[in-house]
Each structure stands twice: as C-alpha cells, then as structure tokens.
Design an enzyme around this catalytic site. Structure first.
Site, PDB file in Angstrom:
ATOM      1  N   THR A   1      -4.146   1.225  -4.000  1.00  0.00           N
ATOM      2  CA  THR A   1      -5.403   0.480  -4.102  1.00  0.00           C
ATOM      3  C   THR A   1      -6.406   1.203  -4.995  1.00  0.00           C
ATOM      4  O   THR A   1      -7.280   0.582  -5.606  1.00  0.00           O
ATOM      5  CB  THR A   1      -6.015   0.313  -2.693  1.00  0.00           C
TER       6      THR A   1
ATOM      7  N   TYR B   1       4.385   8.338   2.027  1.00  0.00           N
ATOM      8  CA  TYR B   1       3.829   7.047   1.619  1.00  0.00           C
ATOM      9  C   TYR B   1       4.988   6.113   1.267  1.00  0.00           C
ATOM     10  O   TYR B   1       5.548   6.183   0.171  1.00  0.00           O
ATOM     11  CB  TYR B   1       2.901   7.273   0.425  1.00  0.00           C
TER      12      TYR B   1
ATOM     13  N   LYS C   1       2.677   6.470   6.152  1.00  0.00           N
ATOM     14  CA  LYS C   1       2.050   5.160   5.988  1.00  0.00           C
ATOM     15  C   LYS C   1       3.147   4.174   5.646  1.00  0.00           C
ATOM     16  O   LYS C   1       3.866   4.365   4.655  1.00  0.00           O
ATOM     17  CB  LYS C   1       1.009   5.187   4.859  1.00  0.00           C
TER      18      LYS C   1
ATOM     19  N   ILE D   1      -3.859   2.307   7.609  1.00  0.00           N
ATOM     20  CA  ILE D   1      -4.402   2.677   6.291  1.00  0.00           C
ATOM     21  C   ILE D   1      -4.228   1.434   5.440  1.00  0.00           C
ATOM     22  O   ILE D   1      -3.095   1.099   5.071  1.00  0.00           O
ATOM     23  CB  ILE D   1      -3.631   3.860   5.664  1.00  0.00           C
TER      24      ILE D   1
END
Lengths: 308, 308
Positions: free
Chosen positions: A50, A142, A172, A213
């Site tokens: 993001t 991630y 995540k 998240i």
C-alpha cells in the site's frame, strides 16, 4: 488488549505521499502517521504494498523511517517493510530498522524468481538473519501471493519458526484465503498472525489472530479499532459488518489510488492523490464517485479539522 | 553481419560468479566476459535474469560494470540490465550505463505490482527517459512474462516507439512464444528484436530479428555464432538443429544453476557453482548427470586451456 505480544491490534500499512517533483513528502508522511496513531492504530507498517514501498529507493525508505522517529512515533510501534529481491538490500534495510529501535520488520520474500524452492527461500531468510546479526531483529513474514507471486508455504513457515523461534515471530496473511490463515494459526500457537484485511478481523481474533494489517486502516482505523476493542462484546458482529461493508465499497476501486484520493479530498490537499508509476492516479470522475458512494452508502467521511 | 544496428548477433546475458563470502567475484566475472567475446559473442548483457541481476544491489551492479570496462570490454558492446521496481533506481542504473558509454540498456518493466495499466508502464519509461536526460540512452525492452509476470503488450511497445523513436530501439522477447516475436517484427520494421532463446534464432533471422540474447550463450556462444554467421547458407538448418538440441538438453535442468555447474566443472573452479538465495546450487549428482549427458548426447565440452 487481547494478548501481550510484540505487535497486536490495528496496524496501518501507511501510504506514502509524493510531492510535485515525485519525491516523497516527509512532512505529509509524518503528519499522516501521527494522525493514524491518534485514530487508534496500535502500530504502523510503512513501505509495504500500500505504501508503494518497492517503488521507493533504499535511501528514501531509510530517510522516511528516520523522519517518523524524529516526528515522535515510538519506534517500537513501527514494522517497516524491509524485504527485497537482493539479500544485501534486505540486510541493509533490516539492520537500519533494528538500529532505529523498530519493534519488527515486515519482510517480503525475494519476489523476482518465480517458484523458488523452499530451501532457497529458507536460506535467504537465514542469511538475512545472520547478516543483520542482532537479537533485536523481529521478523514478520509478508505473505501476499496475489502480488508478490512468491509466498510462504506452511512447511516453510514451520521451518523458519523452528530454526529462528526468537526472530521469526509473526506473519501478515494477505492471501485473501482465510483457510490459510486458520491453518497457520492452528499449526503455530503464539505466532503473531495478522490477516491482511479487516474483513477477517473478527473471525481471525476468534481463531487466535492478534489483529490485522490492512490498507484500509489508512482511512478507517477508528472503526477497525472498535472491532478490535469489542471483539468479545455483544456488538462485535455488528461492528465487523460495518467495517466489512466499507472495505468492500473501497476495494471496488483501485486500492492505493482511491485511498490517496480520499485523503486528498478530505485534507483538501490534491498532492496527496499522486502515485508513482507504474501506478496511476484515480481519474477525477472516479475519485468523485468514490467519495460520493462512500459518503452515502457507508456514512464515510474523514475529519481533519482537529488534526495535527 | 546481417544489418547495421545498435546491437545484433549473439549476446550473452552473462552469469555472475560469487566468492566464498557471497559477494560478486569481479576477477572471474571479467575473465568470463572476455572469454565470451573471444568465443564469438557480439555483445554482453550483464545483470539480467541469468545474471541474478535482481539479486544484486545497485552498487554491486555499477561496480561490476566498471570492472568490465576497466577489463577491456568495449562499452558499446554492453547492454546491462537497468530495470527496477523503483523508478529512481532505474534512472540511477541507466544514467551510470550511459555515462560509461554502454551501447544500450536492457530494461525490465517495474515488476512488483501485477497487471499495471499500459498508461502506468508508459509513464514509468517516459519518466526514466526524462530522468536520464541523455540522447545516448538506447533502451531495449526486456519482455519476460514467465518470470517478471509484467510484460510489454504490442500496444505499449508501439506507443513507446512512437513517443521515443530514437531511444526505445529494441526488445528481447523471452516470452517463449515465437508468434509474439513475429507480431512485433511485423509491426515495427527496423526495431531490433532478439528472441530470448537460440531455439528461435534461425526462424527469427528469417523474419527480421537481428540475433538472440540467450542464457545458453554462456556455454555455447561459438555454436550459436555459427548459425548467425551462416543463416543464409546451405548448412543453416543443420547448425540450428544442433544448438536447439543442446539448448533443450541444458534446460532439462534448472538453467542458472546448471550453467554455473558446467563452468565450475570445465574451469575446475568450484566457486563458479555458487548462486545467491533464493536460487540454490545444483546438487553434485545433478551436476554430474548434466555434464555426462551433454558430453555423450551433444558432444559438449568447454575448453578453457587457451583462455585468459
């Protein structure tokens, strides 16, 4: 708070604002991060997907991280993205984050070569950990196969936890597949798992996740925080339904561009709408549609009157 | 030579050797590149996929490129990989290559975000070209969707050529889809197109391609050069069949690891077999199998007795 952990709660993968010359705008960045913490974020994850993290140079990322700490953000609340295709780059970024006192780092796997072996990915992380050579390093994996294409299999996660139990402490899960999140939670008690979307926040907490998240935290942290604070209360499902509805309305548009358009609108700062190529800015008519739709259907607005 | 062009012929995307500490070994790198030119390569493309280019840091790539020029490789024969996910990184690498006098650069598109818009990719290249700001910049587009996932559509190629006719001058097509190569050739006369495998060399030359840029050139440049030199002669199809057979035998193994294993064997330098994570070295038994199979079935051997 649900449990004592390195990180838990509502973590925003923060957007990166760019100035007219295309370089990151440190002032707007710090201001946004301070506002997110006031809105109820329990931590910040700069330089993820993001954040257009991979569209930034190493120096840009390290300078912005220092700006956050200088701007009063508690380093222990920071989980910067430090993954890279180059092992050396991942070491440089991770060591810098540790030296600044960051509570953790959120690491992509090296994502250029597709279908790398489990052994190759394991060695990559083993060498990063050895290269940083600091017990303070706390890695959050991630997992975002829709973008990175390369992800973390259950076998690889298990192997990394077994080899580095004090370093590889969480993940995540941006797979969008809640059954994967559940499988990780079932296999590894105490591992700090964050779904990558608040759509899975309540279900996640009920299964042992420690928070979320999510990109949308950039504009709806307060509402997401209410779910986190009340997840065992009578209103939990109703509160979750509200944030799920907002998320679905937002993701009907290109995610990063629409989040920036929303902030640009409510901050009355058109610079905020800027993205770096290969991303493109949301066209004005799409931005107006997003603002109108969200306001009408989701009672959405951002109030910056009292901010910073 | 087939035609006067910026580049043509047999271009090796050169392997990057690593020393015991994992850092690039400049001496072996320069030696290998000098040998490739002696074997008949008409140019060298360091820091591509075969080179583990994205596993190298910016400084590593720039230093190795300087080492090549210092080692006597004519800069006009060099087409280094300078693509990156970060526009700023792509500018830094490309400007450095131009300043060194490199004949061209081979640019990947930014490959983190998947399915970027044509507009976003166009702007990325437009901003790189503006950022470098030097008429000497000659860009060869690096189309390798099986790895980068992000590629160059025919529409995007056309738009880039139209906007930057003196800068965007060619393309390496590693799609593995010869109909795509033909479509590009048919649409853009004078555009310097290189199939990414020598399997398509003869067919490519017959359709207007100017040579090939292929991993296998690291071990079979001389044979590939014979096809290039004799493509209009009576032996062309027989010579092509030989290099096609060798390529198919080599690619039965993991490409980068087996190429390094072959060089390690014939140079009697085990360090050459080393790769960077996330890649893994070819296991000894696989390396032996590759050496034996190629020697028996393809009469393959490398002679370094007279080299360097």
């Amino acid at each position: 708070m649900k449990k004592e952990a390195g990180f838990s709660g509502v973590i925003a993968p923060v957007l990166t604002p760019f100035g007219k010359d295309g370089s990151p705008c440190a002032e707007s960045f710090v201001e946004h991060c301070q506002w997110l913490m006031e809105e109820g974020c329990t931590g910040l994850a700069p330089f993820g997907t993001t954040s257009e993290g991979n569209s930034l140079g190493l120096d840009e990322r390290m300078e912005l991280l220092e700006d956050l700490v200088d701007g009063g953000i508690e380093p222990s609340k920071l989980m910067p993205g430090t993954g890279a295709c180059s092992l050396g780059d991942a070491v440089v970024l991770s060591r810098h984050a540790v030296d600044l006192g960051c509570g953790g780092v959120l690491m992509l796997p090296p994502f250029y070569y597709k279908a790398p072996s489990e052994e190759g990915l394991f060695r990559f992380f083993a060498e990063v950990i050895e290269g940083v050579g600091d017990d303070r390093l706390k890695i959050y994996l991630y997992h975002i196969p829709p973008v990175a294409q390369v992800g973390f299999s259950l076998a690889l996660i298990g192997r990394l936890i077994e080899a580095f139990p004090d370093t590889v402490v969480g993940l995540k899960d941006s797979s969008g597949d809640f059954s994967n999140t559940q499988a990780i939670l079932a296999a590894h008690a105490g591992f700090e798992v964050f779904p990558g979307s608040e759509v899975f926040l309540l279900d996640g907490l009920r299964k042992g996740a420690v928070g979320c998240i999510s990109a949308t935290c950039n504009v709806s942290a307060a509402a997401i925080r209410r779910v986190y604070d009340n997840w065992q209360g009578p209103d939990a499902d109703r509160l979750q339904a509200e944030i799920t509805a907002l998320r679905k309305a937002v993701q009907a548009f290109p995610m990063i561009a629409v989040l920036k358009a929303l902030i640009a609108h409510y901050r009355r700062d058109p610079d905020w709408a800027r993205v770096r190529p290969p991303l493109v800015k949301l066209p004005a008519e799409e931005a107006e549609k997003a603002i109108r739709t969200l306001a009408v259907q989701n009672n959405f607005a951002l109030d910056f009157a009292g901010a910073g």
